[in-house]
Design an enzyme around this catalytic site. Sequence first.
Site, short mmCIF file in Angstrom:
data_model
loop_
_atom_site.label_atom_id
_atom_site.label_comp_id
_atom_site.label_asym_id
_atom_site.label_seq_id
_atom_site.Cartn_x
_atom_site.Cartn_y
_atom_site.Cartn_z
N ARG A 45 2.81 10.89 -36.84
CA ARG A 45 3.65 12.12 -36.79
C ARG A 45 4.80 11.51 -37.99
NH1 ARG A 45 7.48 9.77 -35.82
NH2 ARG A 45 8.86 11.40 -36.31
N GLY A 46 5.53 12.57 -38.31
CA GLY A 46 6.53 12.38 -39.40
C GLY A 46 5.98 12.48 -40.48
N ALA A 47 6.70 13.36 -41.65
CA ALA A 47 6.32 13.80 -42.76
C ALA A 47 5.60 12.82 -43.56
CB ALA A 47 7.16 14.78 -43.38
N GLN A 195 11.03 12.65 -29.52
CA GLN A 195 10.85 11.57 -30.43
C GLN A 195 12.08 10.94 -30.44
OE1 GLN A 195 9.81 14.84 -30.87
NE2 GLN A 195 8.23 15.14 -32.14
N ASP A 236 10.81 17.73 -43.42
CA ASP A 236 9.39 17.98 -43.29
C ASP A 236 8.98 18.84 -44.51
OD1 ASP A 236 9.92 17.41 -40.30
OD2 ASP A 236 7.86 17.02 -40.88
O1 MRU Z 1 6.74 17.15 -34.97
P1 MRU Z 1 7.04 15.49 -35.88
O2 MRU Z 1 7.40 14.49 -34.85
O3 MRU Z 1 6.13 15.20 -36.84
O4 MRU Z 1 8.47 15.90 -36.57
C1 MRU Z 1 9.02 14.66 -37.48
C2 MRU Z 1 10.08 15.16 -38.06
O5 MRU Z 1 10.84 16.43 -37.84
C3 MRU Z 1 10.89 14.23 -38.93
O6 MRU Z 1 12.38 14.22 -38.88
C4 MRU Z 1 10.61 14.24 -40.42
O7 MRU Z 1 9.06 14.36 -40.50
C5 MRU Z 1 10.89 13.45 -41.29
S1 MRU Z 1 10.25 11.84 -40.84
C6 MRU Z 1 10.69 10.74 -42.15
#
Ligand code: MRU
Length: 349
Positions: A45-47, A195, A236
């Site tokens: 996960r994470g963009a 998270q 994201d």
């Molecule tokens: O649902 P997730 O855990 O994928 O959400 C992630 C986030 O919102 C992060 O803040 C975002 O992707 C930036 S990661 C460098």
Amino acid sequence: MIETIAWKNGRVRIIDQTRLPHNLAYIECPDVKTLWGAIKKLQVRGAPAIGVAASLGVVLGIKNSRAKDPDSFMKELDKIIRYLASARPTAVNLFWALERMRACALRNSARSVPKIKGLLLKEAFKVIDEDKRQCRRMAAFGARLIKDGDRILTHCNAGALATADYGTALGVLYRAKAEGKRIRVYADETRPLLQGARLTAWELMRDGIDVTLICDNMAASLMEQGKIDKVIVGADRIAANGDTANKIGTYNLAVLAAYHKIPFYVVAPVSTLDLTLKNGRKIPIEERGPGEVREIAGRLIAPRNVKVYNPAFDVTPNKLITVIVTEKGIFHKPFRGTFPKLNPGVSPL
Ligand code: MRU
């Protein structure tokens, strides 16, 4: 830094983030379906990490293709790309990475199918390498904003676990620490999937950064007491005017930061910009299942059938954002029109 995602012997190896902080366990994805599930379930996960995973997912998807000619290969590829694109809707890095893989195949469509397959793997490796370099550059720019003694609030996890290297927002903190700045971090727990509590607290502690975990509803009180100097988050998807989608609860923090006159920084690679969207209103916001809100770590904490609203992201309007830090520099307001030219408002490294 911990290796969140890697290509190992024809498989994609990822840390299963749903098992952190108690178990550091890896999953091997031998096929695109397993990888799709891992993205969907937030095991990865994470963009930026989702983008990296998707580019390797394309390689998994076409690995066993029996297509003989480039035309039928391209059709198969299109199906795989569409499939991977359906895993999650908000992080634009997913679509960016998939389109990049498609463009690579198209550029080379006159070549043999085995050759295109090899080039796609190389392209995925490039996506990983670039992500690593971008993390370092964002960190170098962002660390300029951090002062010795700063107390910094962050939300969700925008660290090593969310990228191929050491993160976006958290990368800035790692760099600031490496520069000898003494910083203290407050991590929002980030309900519903925690998270912040599970990943950011774990990651920062592992790196020896002074981190204090708070519940999401404690931020206002800390700010009012003068205990927060800066808020720093990832993204994201960022629209052309700077409106920024990030983990649900980010907007709350931005409103609170503005009220308390605390700088609010967004850190994200250029691959998180979506310049096709004029503003944040059209950013698709993922809605996830009710179980995530009714339960904590699999334990029911609410009436079994209570109605639930569970958007995974919110959009912070540009006016609440102090600067956006990318690998190309630090962008100041007004953001509109500055991103593509990468000149006005950008400080070169
Ligand atoms: O649902 P997730 O855990 O994928 O959400 C992630 C986030 O919102 C992060 O803040 C975002 O992707 C930036 S990661 C460098």
